[in-house]
Design an enzyme around this catalytic site. Structure first.
Site, PDB file in Angstrom:
ATOM      1  N   HIS B  70     -28.578   0.742 -41.365  1.00 56.89           N
ATOM      2  CA  HIS B  70     -28.119   1.003 -39.992  1.00 56.89           C
ATOM      3  C   HIS B  70     -29.239   0.733 -38.994  1.00 56.89           C
ATOM      4  O   HIS B  70     -30.037   1.622 -38.690  1.00 56.89           O
ATOM      5  CB  HIS B  70     -27.644   2.455 -39.867  1.00 56.89           C
ATOM      6  CG  HIS B  70     -26.863   2.727 -38.621  1.00 56.89           C
ATOM      7  ND1 HIS B  70     -25.705   3.457 -38.614  1.00 56.89           N
ATOM      8  CD2 HIS B  70     -27.052   2.359 -37.334  1.00 56.89           C
ATOM      9  CE1 HIS B  70     -25.227   3.530 -37.383  1.00 56.89           C
ATOM     10  NE2 HIS B  70     -26.050   2.866 -36.579  1.00 56.89           N
ATOM     11  N   ARG B  74     -30.529  -5.701 -31.333  1.00 55.95           N
ATOM     12  CA  ARG B  74     -30.324  -6.014 -29.896  1.00 55.95           C
ATOM     13  C   ARG B  74     -30.230  -7.499 -29.549  1.00 55.95           C
ATOM     14  O   ARG B  74     -30.064  -7.825 -28.375  1.00 55.95           O
ATOM     15  CB  ARG B  74     -31.409  -5.380 -29.030  1.00 55.95           C
ATOM     16  CG  ARG B  74     -31.625  -3.897 -29.247  1.00 55.95           C
ATOM     17  CD  ARG B  74     -30.452  -3.070 -28.811  1.00 55.95           C
ATOM     18  NE  ARG B  74     -30.751  -1.638 -28.844  1.00 55.95           N
ATOM     19  CZ  ARG B  74     -29.844  -0.695 -28.964  1.00 55.95           C
ATOM     20  NH1 ARG B  74     -28.556  -1.006 -29.072  1.00 55.95           N
ATOM     21  NH2 ARG B  74     -30.182   0.569 -28.979  1.00 55.95           N
ATOM     22  N   ASN B 104     -23.128  -4.183 -32.200  1.00 52.23           N
ATOM     23  CA  ASN B 104     -22.959  -3.925 -30.759  1.00 52.23           C
ATOM     24  C   ASN B 104     -24.039  -4.600 -29.916  1.00 52.23           C
ATOM     25  O   ASN B 104     -24.694  -3.978 -29.095  1.00 52.23           O
ATOM     26  CB  ASN B 104     -22.882  -2.422 -30.465  1.00 52.23           C
ATOM     27  CG  ASN B 104     -24.104  -1.661 -30.935  1.00 52.23           C
ATOM     28  OD1 ASN B 104     -24.835  -2.134 -31.798  1.00 52.23           O
ATOM     29  ND2 ASN B 104     -24.332  -0.485 -30.370  1.00 52.23           N
ATOM     30  N   HIS B 189     -18.313   5.254 -36.669  1.00 50.32           N
ATOM     31  CA  HIS B 189     -19.131   6.042 -35.733  1.00 50.32           C
ATOM     32  C   HIS B 189     -18.198   7.170 -35.321  1.00 50.32           C
ATOM     33  O   HIS B 189     -17.328   6.981 -34.479  1.00 50.32           O
ATOM     34  CB  HIS B 189     -19.541   5.171 -34.545  1.00 50.32           C
ATOM     35  CG  HIS B 189     -20.169   5.933 -33.416  1.00 50.32           C
ATOM     36  ND1 HIS B 189     -21.455   5.730 -33.012  1.00 50.32           N
ATOM     37  CD2 HIS B 189     -19.689   6.903 -32.606  1.00 50.32           C
ATOM     38  CE1 HIS B 189     -21.741   6.542 -32.008  1.00 50.32           C
ATOM     39  NE2 HIS B 189     -20.683   7.264 -31.732  1.00 50.32           N
ATOM     40  N   ASP B 315     -30.744   4.312 -38.066  1.00 49.30           N
ATOM     41  CA  ASP B 315     -30.071   4.127 -36.777  1.00 49.30           C
ATOM     42  C   ASP B 315     -31.106   3.695 -35.724  1.00 49.30           C
ATOM     43  O   ASP B 315     -31.072   4.131 -34.567  1.00 49.30           O
ATOM     44  CB  ASP B 315     -29.337   5.397 -36.336  1.00 49.30           C
ATOM     45  CG  ASP B 315     -28.381   5.147 -35.165  1.00 49.30           C
ATOM     46  OD1 ASP B 315     -28.235   3.978 -34.748  1.00 49.30           O
ATOM     47  OD2 ASP B 315     -27.781   6.119 -34.673  1.00 49.30           O
ATOM     48  N   HIS B 319     -34.927   1.130 -27.071  1.00 49.16           N
ATOM     49  CA  HIS B 319     -34.638   1.069 -25.637  1.00 49.16           C
ATOM     50  C   HIS B 319     -35.953   0.892 -24.898  1.00 49.16           C
ATOM     51  O   HIS B 319     -37.003   1.358 -25.365  1.00 49.16           O
ATOM     52  CB  HIS B 319     -33.952   2.358 -25.162  1.00 49.16           C
ATOM     53  CG  HIS B 319     -32.565   2.525 -25.682  1.00 49.16           C
ATOM     54  ND1 HIS B 319     -31.529   1.697 -25.324  1.00 49.16           N
ATOM     55  CD2 HIS B 319     -32.049   3.412 -26.553  1.00 49.16           C
ATOM     56  CE1 HIS B 319     -30.428   2.078 -25.941  1.00 49.16           C
ATOM     57  NE2 HIS B 319     -30.718   3.117 -26.701  1.00 49.16           N
TER      58      HIS B 319
END
Lengths: 322, 436
Positions: B70, B74, B104, B189, B315, B319
């Site tokens: 997981h 990006r 995603n 999720h 996960d 950012h």
């Protein structure tokens, strides 16, 4: 004693003695309001920025008046025309303000933690004028000041806070401040508006209004955010008024001496009936007056003012603006 | 013969290491013989051949390369946070040799050329095996199924709309049915958005105190329960991402006992940190699902120990510093984790006696790979020489600025951890070496 921190972020951070120091200073400043010239030169030459990123009318005016009555130079920050709207971060905005060499900043922000963050980033003193649902310390202080004027020592007194506890910064500041002074706090509202964990902050939870008000010395009624109805938090204004609205009928279940407070703005005939809002047991406008005095006291003490200079001081010794 | 890090021979020996395989750590030194990227031989004692270059392992633990099922790399779309290259570099520094990427990205991985793009970029970088998952729904909008068959043919190893739940029950049912035929898992999720509302941290004492909107456990539990029942009904393979509540552990435990095909992962931060970390409003502790309470930490830890939760997954959610400088309620969810995962788990699970080092390594390699049916995570003769060298005794302090990831949003900055990855090898070639 003077305050330990350069900032006022919340009543959770203050000791009982610090709260009492602020309240005594506020009582001293309150006497200035009865003078023909309601102004003292204590903050002359100091600059205070009112940094209101979230809309506010009474708190902003109250702070502005407090600053003016202390003779501070003030700058009002209009969030709707600010760089924040252009995507600037809070930190960048704050650092720019700091670069302009100011002494104090009063911040109102919709995000919990915004005032604490600015307090860490800035050298200037930061006063929290409400950060989301976290704290609103000067409101808490003015509420307590009003209660003490009526009741004297609050130890053992019962204060019932009614309304949307979950979303209320006023409720949190009240709980911290009142319990530090020995008062018992009961919170009451629909279960959807009262988080179970609030009990761990020191309040008793009661969902039955009549039981909640039964032996209370003070009812502090919170504003219901009507927009929350669309989030299914409560079924409607009518239902809310029936279940939790404070009416003359509800007041019949209280002690005869029990009085009613509201931080405003009020939704008449939702959380409070017009008869109660305008009735003999409300002290709502006294709260507003005390708000200016409390804010003057906080600004004075955070800027290094010595409370002993006021002792009887503001009553007699604080020089009037010439 | 001396072994050179700069010029890697095609055939060499790693000697004097404690081999960690199949959940067990050897108690005496052993060796690994690497030949053309494969494991030619391995075992206890010293190798018989003396003509080969030798790397003296100095008694370090030699374990299969870790597998993280997981991660968020990006790319494409948010290369300012992480790229496949920087993410792979971060993975290698954490001892990982294989990762499963979430779809995603912007745009999301919802058609076959996107899968191929990721595989191509990963191959160019060559620091880590990258196994992409694809979106369940087109644009991750939760309305129309993606082309599952074409995506699997292109290399997708599973399906998920991770970052968001699939709120539409029928769509999730169809996803499980399709994926079953293709032999891949559907990863949920688990978050009922109507129960989650505008929550930004765990709903409990700290959210109440801080005045931040709460994310209740129920938002996760209700969704896991729904998806487990859909997996039961369809026979599909449900993989539950980032389990965070005691309720979810119990639902999965029961379902597995009843033969439902459910696997699950837990993150290092949900195993070690609780909601009180948010007390200073730092967005470095803002993640989805949120940090919960001690009883949840105990439940997920016990779930991992029992095997109800199969593996540890990070996960890894990079950012930019600017985004994490925002106020807590405005900052994005997610933390990086690849470079701290092994040491965090070693410190909090192995040092405390909850798991042996061998068991932890198994849950972070072979067991993790099995959840997605990946051909990696084992150290065996004839297999790929993907391995790491680990010093379980070295203590170090996490310095965010030293991370290889492009982002620095770790919740472990300043934490003292025990156990450090000293080197990582992919197909016999070093992808990371401590200190370089």
């Amino acid at each position: 004693m003077i305050l330990r921190s350069k900032d006022l972020i919340g009543l959770e951070d203050l000791s009982r003695e610090e709260i009492l120091t602020i309240l005594e200073a506020a009582e001293a400043f309150r006497t200035i309001f009865d003078r023909p010239v309601r102004k003292v030169p204590i903050m002359r030459g100091r600059t205070v920025v009112n940094f209101f990123v979230e809309p506010s009318t009474r708190t902003r005016i109250s702070f502005e008046l407090a600053e003016k009555r202390l003779s501070a130079d003030i700058v009002n920050f209009d969030a709707s025309n600010s760089s924040l709207k252009k995507g600037e971060t809070l930190r960048d905005t704050a650092e720019n303000i700091q670069a302009m060499k100011i002494d104090m900043i009063v911040v109102r922000h919709s995000s919990p933690g915004a005032a604490a963050y600015l307090g860490r980033v800035l050298k200037a003193s930061v006063i929290n004028a409400g950060d989301g649902a976290h704290e609103h310390p000067t409101q808490g202080l003015l509420d307590i000041m009003t209660m003490r004027q009526r009741l004297g020592d609050l130890a053992g007194r019962k204060v019932t806070i009614i309304g949307d506890i979950a979303q209320s910064r006023v409720a949190r500041s009240n709980i911290y401040g009142l319990t530090k002074l020995g008062a018992e706090v009961t919170v009451c509202g629909p279960p959807t508006m009262v988080p179970a964990a609030i009990a761990r902050l020191g309040a008793t939870v009661e969902h039955d209004l009549k039981r909640a008000v039964a032996d209370a010395d003070v009812l502090n009624i919170l504003r219901i955010q009507l927009e929350r109805q669309s989030q299914m938090v409560f079924p409607g204004n009518r239902e809310y008024h029936l279940m939790f609205g404070v009416t003359e009928e509800v007041l019949r279940h209280t002690k005869p001496s029990c009085f009613v407070m509201h931080p405003g703005p009020m939704n008449r005939d939702v959380e409070i009936s017009s008869a109660v809002a305008d009735g003999p047991r409300q002290v709502i406008l006294e709260q507003v007056t005390n708000g200016v005095a409390v804010r003057m006291a906080v600004i004075y003490l955070l800027s290094g003012g010595d409370p002993r200079q006021l002792g009887g001081g503001a009553r007699t010794g604080v020089r009037e603006e010439e | 013969m001396e072994w050179s890090w700069k010029r890697i021979p095609a055939e060499y020996l790693v000697a004097n290491v404690r081999l960690c395989r199949d959940g067990k750590l050897a108690d005496r030194p052993g060796f690994l013989h690497v030949q053309k990227g494969l494991v030619a031989a391995l075992g206890p004692g010293a190798p018989s051949r003396e003509d080969l270059p030798v790397l003296d392992g100095g008694g370090l633990v030699c374990a299969p390369g870790l597998v993280d099922v997981h991660v968020h790399f990006r790319e494409p779309g948010q290369e300012e946070k992480e790229t496949i290259a920087t993410g792979s570099r971060s993975a290698a520094a954490g001892g990982f040799t294989a990762v499963v990427t979430m779809p995603n990205t912007r745009p999301p991985v919802d058609h076959a050329p996107m899968v191929r793009y990721i595989l191509d970029r990963a191959q160019e970088t060559g620091l880590c095996r990258v196994f992409p998952t694809a979106a369940i729904s087109r644009g991750q909008e939760g309305e129309t199924l993606t082309e599952f068959g074409d995506l699997v043919k292109a290399g997708a190893v599973g399906f998920t709309d991770d970052g968001r739940p699939v709120m539409h029950g029928k769509l999730m049912q169809f996803a499980l049915q399709y994926a079953r035929v293709l032999g891949v898992p559907v990863t949920c999720h688990a978050e009922d958005l109507t129960l989650a509302g505008k929550g930004v941290m765990h709903a409990g004492y700290w959210s109440t105190k801080l005045g931040l909107a709460g994310l209740p456990r129920l938002a996760e539990d209700v969704m896991v329960f729904r998806d487990v029942e859909l997996a039961r009904a369809t026979g599909g393979h449900l993989h539950v991402a980032h389990v965070s509540t005691k309720g979810t552990v119990e639902i999965i435990r029961r379902a597995r006992e009843q033969g439902v095909h459910v696997t699950a992962e837990v993150t290092p931060h949900h195993l070690t940190l609780d909601h009180s970390c948010c007390r200073d409003f730092s967005p470095l502790y803002k993640m989805s699902p949120p940090l919960r309470e001690q009883e949840d930490i105990e439940a997920v830890t016990q779930g991992l120990v029992d095997g109800v939760l199969d593996c540890v997954a990070t996960d890894h959610a990079p950012h930019t510093a600017m985004e994490k400088e925002l106020m807590f309620d405005q900052a994005p969810f997610g933390v990086v984790g690849l470079e701290t995962a092994l040491a965090v788990c070693h410190t909090h699970l192995v040092r405390t006696g909850r798991l042996s080092l061998g068991q932890l390594m198994e849950k972070m390699s072979s067991r993790a790979a099995e959840t997605y049916g990946l051909p990696c995570g084992r150290l065996e003769e004839g297999g790929e020489a993907d391995f790491l060298l680990f010093d379980p005794d070295e203590e170090w302090t996490v310095q965010p600025e030293a991370l290889r990831s492009m982002s620095r949003n770790t919740p472990y900055g300043g934490h003292k951890l025990a156990g450090r990855v000293k080197a990582t090898f992919l197909r016999g070639r070093p992808t990371y070496r401590d200190g370089e």
